[in-house]
Design a protein around this motif. Structure first.
Motif, PDB file in Angstrom:
ATOM      1  N   GLY A 290       0.833  -1.196   0.000  1.00 18.87           N
ATOM      2  CA  GLY A 290       0.000   0.000   0.000  1.00 18.87           C
ATOM      3  C   GLY A 290       0.866   1.243   0.000  1.00 18.87           C
ATOM      4  O   GLY A 290       2.101   1.163   0.037  1.00 18.87           O
ATOM      5  N   PRO A 291       0.240   2.412  -0.027  1.00 25.04           N
ATOM      6  CA  PRO A 291       0.970   3.676  -0.182  1.00 25.04           C
ATOM      7  C   PRO A 291       2.017   3.971   0.890  1.00 25.04           C
ATOM      8  O   PRO A 291       3.030   4.572   0.600  1.00 25.04           O
ATOM      9  CB  PRO A 291      -0.131   4.731  -0.151  1.00 25.04           C
TER      10      PRO A 291
ATOM     11  N   SER B 191       2.978 -13.125  -4.749  1.00 19.13           N
ATOM     12  CA  SER B 191       1.579 -12.710  -4.812  1.00 19.13           C
ATOM     13  C   SER B 191       1.456 -11.487  -3.913  1.00 19.13           C
ATOM     14  O   SER B 191       2.168 -11.363  -2.916  1.00 19.13           O
ATOM     15  CB  SER B 191       0.660 -13.833  -4.336  1.00 19.13           C
ATOM     16  N   TYR B 192       0.595 -10.582  -4.285  1.00 18.90           N
ATOM     17  CA  TYR B 192       0.425  -9.334  -3.541  1.00 18.90           C
ATOM     18  C   TYR B 192      -1.040  -9.146  -3.189  1.00 18.90           C
ATOM     19  O   TYR B 192      -1.917  -9.529  -3.955  1.00 18.90           O
ATOM     20  CB  TYR B 192       0.877  -8.140  -4.398  1.00 18.90           C
ATOM     21  N   ILE B 193      -1.280  -8.525  -2.027  1.00 18.15           N
ATOM     22  CA  ILE B 193      -2.639  -8.162  -1.642  1.00 18.15           C
ATOM     23  C   ILE B 193      -2.604  -6.726  -1.134  1.00 18.15           C
ATOM     24  O   ILE B 193      -1.739  -6.353  -0.334  1.00 18.15           O
ATOM     25  CB  ILE B 193      -3.238  -9.127  -0.596  1.00 18.15           C
ATOM     26  N   TYR B 194      -3.528  -5.909  -1.624  1.00 16.51           N
ATOM     27  CA  TYR B 194      -3.573  -4.505  -1.244  1.00 16.51           C
ATOM     28  C   TYR B 194      -4.030  -4.384   0.211  1.00 16.51           C
ATOM     29  O   TYR B 194      -4.861  -5.163   0.684  1.00 16.51           O
ATOM     30  CB  TYR B 194      -4.510  -3.738  -2.191  1.00 16.51           C
ATOM     31  N   ILE B 195      -3.515  -3.404   0.916  1.00 22.07           N
ATOM     32  CA  ILE B 195      -3.763  -3.230   2.349  1.00 22.07           C
ATOM     33  C   ILE B 195      -5.258  -3.203   2.681  1.00 22.07           C
ATOM     34  O   ILE B 195      -5.682  -3.813   3.658  1.00 22.07           O
ATOM     35  CB  ILE B 195      -3.031  -1.974   2.900  1.00 22.07           C
ATOM     36  N   ASP B 196      -6.070  -2.509   1.899  1.00 25.42           N
ATOM     37  CA  ASP B 196      -7.509  -2.427   2.187  1.00 25.42           C
ATOM     38  C   ASP B 196      -8.167  -3.804   2.141  1.00 25.42           C
ATOM     39  O   ASP B 196      -9.044  -4.113   2.955  1.00 25.42           O
ATOM     40  CB  ASP B 196      -8.212  -1.496   1.190  1.00 25.42           C
ATOM     41  N   ASP B 197      -7.740  -4.636   1.202  1.00 25.31           N
ATOM     42  CA  ASP B 197      -8.281  -5.990   1.101  1.00 25.31           C
ATOM     43  C   ASP B 197      -7.828  -6.848   2.280  1.00 25.31           C
ATOM     44  O   ASP B 197      -8.614  -7.624   2.837  1.00 25.31           O
ATOM     45  CB  ASP B 197      -7.868  -6.635  -0.225  1.00 25.31           C
ATOM     46  N   ALA B 198      -6.577  -6.704   2.679  1.00 32.26           N
ATOM     47  CA  ALA B 198      -6.063  -7.462   3.827  1.00 32.26           C
ATOM     48  C   ALA B 198      -6.820  -7.081   5.103  1.00 32.26           C
ATOM     49  O   ALA B 198      -7.155  -7.942   5.919  1.00 32.26           O
ATOM     50  CB  ALA B 198      -4.563  -7.215   3.998  1.00 32.26           C
TER      51      ALA B 198
ATOM     52  N   GLU C 102      -2.804  -3.835 -10.719  1.00 28.90           N
ATOM     53  CA  GLU C 102      -2.693  -2.626 -11.539  1.00 28.90           C
ATOM     54  C   GLU C 102      -3.258  -1.409 -10.807  1.00 28.90           C
ATOM     55  O   GLU C 102      -2.642  -0.347 -10.781  1.00 28.90           O
ATOM     56  CB  GLU C 102      -3.407  -2.813 -12.889  1.00 28.90           C
ATOM     57  N   GLU C 103      -4.438  -1.571 -10.194  1.00 33.56           N
ATOM     58  CA  GLU C 103      -5.052  -0.474  -9.448  1.00 33.56           C
ATOM     59  C   GLU C 103      -4.228  -0.124  -8.213  1.00 33.56           C
ATOM     60  O   GLU C 103      -4.075   1.050  -7.871  1.00 33.56           O
ATOM     61  CB  GLU C 103      -6.476  -0.851  -9.036  1.00 33.56           C
ATOM     62  N   GLY C 104      -3.719  -1.156  -7.543  1.00 34.57           N
ATOM     63  CA  GLY C 104      -2.910  -0.929  -6.345  1.00 34.57           C
ATOM     64  C   GLY C 104      -1.629  -0.172  -6.666  1.00 34.57           C
ATOM     65  O   GLY C 104      -1.239   0.765  -5.950  1.00 34.57           O
ATOM     66  N   ILE C 105      -0.984  -0.559  -7.747  1.00 32.21           N
ATOM     67  CA  ILE C 105       0.245   0.138  -8.159  1.00 32.21           C
ATOM     68  C   ILE C 105      -0.074   1.584  -8.500  1.00 32.21           C
ATOM     69  O   ILE C 105       0.665   2.499  -8.121  1.00 32.21           O
ATOM     70  CB  ILE C 105       0.917  -0.594  -9.339  1.00 32.21           C
ATOM     71  N   LYS C 106      -1.174   1.812  -9.179  1.00 32.16           N
ATOM     72  CA  LYS C 106      -1.569   3.183  -9.517  1.00 32.16           C
ATOM     73  C   LYS C 106      -1.725   4.027  -8.248  1.00 32.16           C
ATOM     74  O   LYS C 106      -1.234   5.154  -8.181  1.00 32.16           O
ATOM     75  CB  LYS C 106      -2.877   3.159 -10.313  1.00 32.16           C
ATOM     76  N   LYS C 107      -2.384   3.480  -7.235  1.00 32.63           N
ATOM     77  CA  LYS C 107      -2.567   4.204  -5.973  1.00 32.63           C
ATOM     78  C   LYS C 107      -1.222   4.508  -5.307  1.00 32.63           C
ATOM     79  O   LYS C 107      -0.995   5.606  -4.810  1.00 32.63           O
ATOM     80  CB  LYS C 107      -3.445   3.389  -5.015  1.00 32.63           C
ATOM     81  N   ILE C 108      -0.344   3.521  -5.296  1.00 34.55           N
ATOM     82  CA  ILE C 108       0.970   3.700  -4.666  1.00 34.55           C
ATOM     83  C   ILE C 108       1.796   4.736  -5.408  1.00 34.55           C
ATOM     84  O   ILE C 108       2.419   5.606  -4.800  1.00 34.55           O
ATOM     85  CB  ILE C 108       1.727   2.355  -4.614  1.00 34.55           C
ATOM     86  N   VAL C 109       1.808   4.643  -6.722  1.00 30.12           N
ATOM     87  CA  VAL C 109       2.598   5.588  -7.521  1.00 30.12           C
ATOM     88  C   VAL C 109       2.062   6.999  -7.331  1.00 30.12           C
ATOM     89  O   VAL C 109       2.837   7.936  -7.133  1.00 30.12           O
ATOM     90  CB  VAL C 109       2.610   5.182  -9.014  1.00 30.12           C
ATOM     91  N   GLN C 110       0.748   7.167  -7.358  1.00 27.55           N
ATOM     92  CA  GLN C 110       0.171   8.506  -7.168  1.00 27.55           C
ATOM     93  C   GLN C 110       0.584   9.085  -5.819  1.00 27.55           C
ATOM     94  O   GLN C 110       0.987  10.240  -5.727  1.00 27.55           O
ATOM     95  CB  GLN C 110      -1.356   8.456  -7.269  1.00 27.55           C
ATOM     96  N   TYR C 111       0.492   8.296  -4.789  1.00 26.18           N
ATOM     97  CA  TYR C 111       0.849   8.771  -3.444  1.00 26.18           C
ATOM     98  C   TYR C 111       2.342   9.082  -3.352  1.00 26.18           C
ATOM     99  O   TYR C 111       2.743  10.148  -2.902  1.00 26.18           O
ATOM    100  CB  TYR C 111       0.453   7.730  -2.395  1.00 26.18           C
ATOM    101  N   ASN C 112       3.165   8.141  -3.770  1.00 21.10           N
ATOM    102  CA  ASN C 112       4.613   8.303  -3.615  1.00 21.10           C
ATOM    103  C   ASN C 112       5.215   9.300  -4.593  1.00 21.10           C
ATOM    104  O   ASN C 112       6.212   9.936  -4.278  1.00 21.10           O
ATOM    105  CB  ASN C 112       5.313   6.948  -3.725  1.00 21.10           C
ATOM    106  N   TYR C 113       4.626   9.445  -5.767  1.00 16.24           N
ATOM    107  CA  TYR C 113       5.146  10.412  -6.731  1.00 16.24           C
ATOM    108  C   TYR C 113       5.102  11.812  -6.120  1.00 16.24           C
ATOM    109  O   TYR C 113       6.071  12.558  -6.186  1.00 16.24           O
ATOM    110  CB  TYR C 113       4.349  10.367  -8.031  1.00 16.24           C
ATOM    111  N   LYS C 114       3.990  12.143  -5.502  1.00 14.91           N
ATOM    112  CA  LYS C 114       3.868  13.449  -4.838  1.00 14.91           C
ATOM    113  C   LYS C 114       4.906  13.581  -3.730  1.00 14.91           C
ATOM    114  O   LYS C 114       5.546  14.613  -3.579  1.00 14.91           O
ATOM    115  CB  LYS C 114       2.457  13.601  -4.241  1.00 14.91           C
ATOM    116  N   ARG C 115       5.071  12.528  -2.966  1.00 13.89           N
ATOM    117  CA  ARG C 115       6.001  12.545  -1.844  1.00 13.89           C
ATOM    118  C   ARG C 115       7.440  12.698  -2.305  1.00 13.89           C
ATOM    119  O   ARG C 115       8.214  13.475  -1.765  1.00 13.89           O
ATOM    120  CB  ARG C 115       5.828  11.263  -1.040  1.00 13.89           C
TER     121      ARG C 115
END
Length: 160
Positions: free
Chosen positions: A28-29, A58-65, A143-156
């Protein structure tokens, strides 16, 4: 080690009940010290398009976990179980890196370095018990999880 202690305690105190949850590659982000954030940092801060190994995970997004954890915690008939929380779909490091690069529109070649000695080439948890006890269906694909992470971390990373 903790699982051994819990099982030993159960032998001594048979009325004791437990639920052990094993998380597998939750991402996650805000994640640190793992493949996705480390790769992003190398890419965005150090300008290095390098991955270490091409192992499959295998990966699981934090919200799903979290949703699965909640479902397991409130399950009234669940006791004395060890349950894996994860995903049964694996992705190679290169697949993840390509997805990140695509999202960031980076076209440079990805360099692959050797995995750390002793690294397992493929890790996919058995999630049959998870499906048995949690009716939640994962909402965030890789794909959606990576998009969320990249959006958050790109700003950071680009604020500096």
């Amino acid at each position: 080690m903790c699982e051994v202690m819990i099982n030993s305690f159960k032998i001594k105190y048979p009325k004791f009940t437990y639920l052990i949850i094993r998380y597998h590659n939750v991402y996650g982000p805000l994640q640190k010290n793992h493949f996705i954030p480390e790769y992003l940092e190398r890419l965005l801060i150090k300008n290095k398009n390098i991955i270490i190994g091409n192992d499959k995970r295998s990966y699981i997004y934090i919200d799903d976990a979290i949703a699965h954890t909640y479902n397991l915690a409130i399950h009234t008939k669940l006791k004395d179980e060890i349950i894996n929380i994860g995903n049964n779909i694996s992705h190679s490091s290169i697949q993840i890196a390509k997805q990140i690069n695509s999202y960031l529109n980076i076209k440079s070649e990805i360099k692959i370095r050797n995995s750390k000695k002793g690294s397992v080439k493929k890790r996919v948890p058995d999630i049959n018990k998870l499906h048995k006890y949690s009716n939640y269906i994962n909402q965030t694909n890789i794909e959606e999880g990576i998009k969320k992470i990249v959006q958050y971390n790109y700003k950071r990373y680009t604020r500096k």
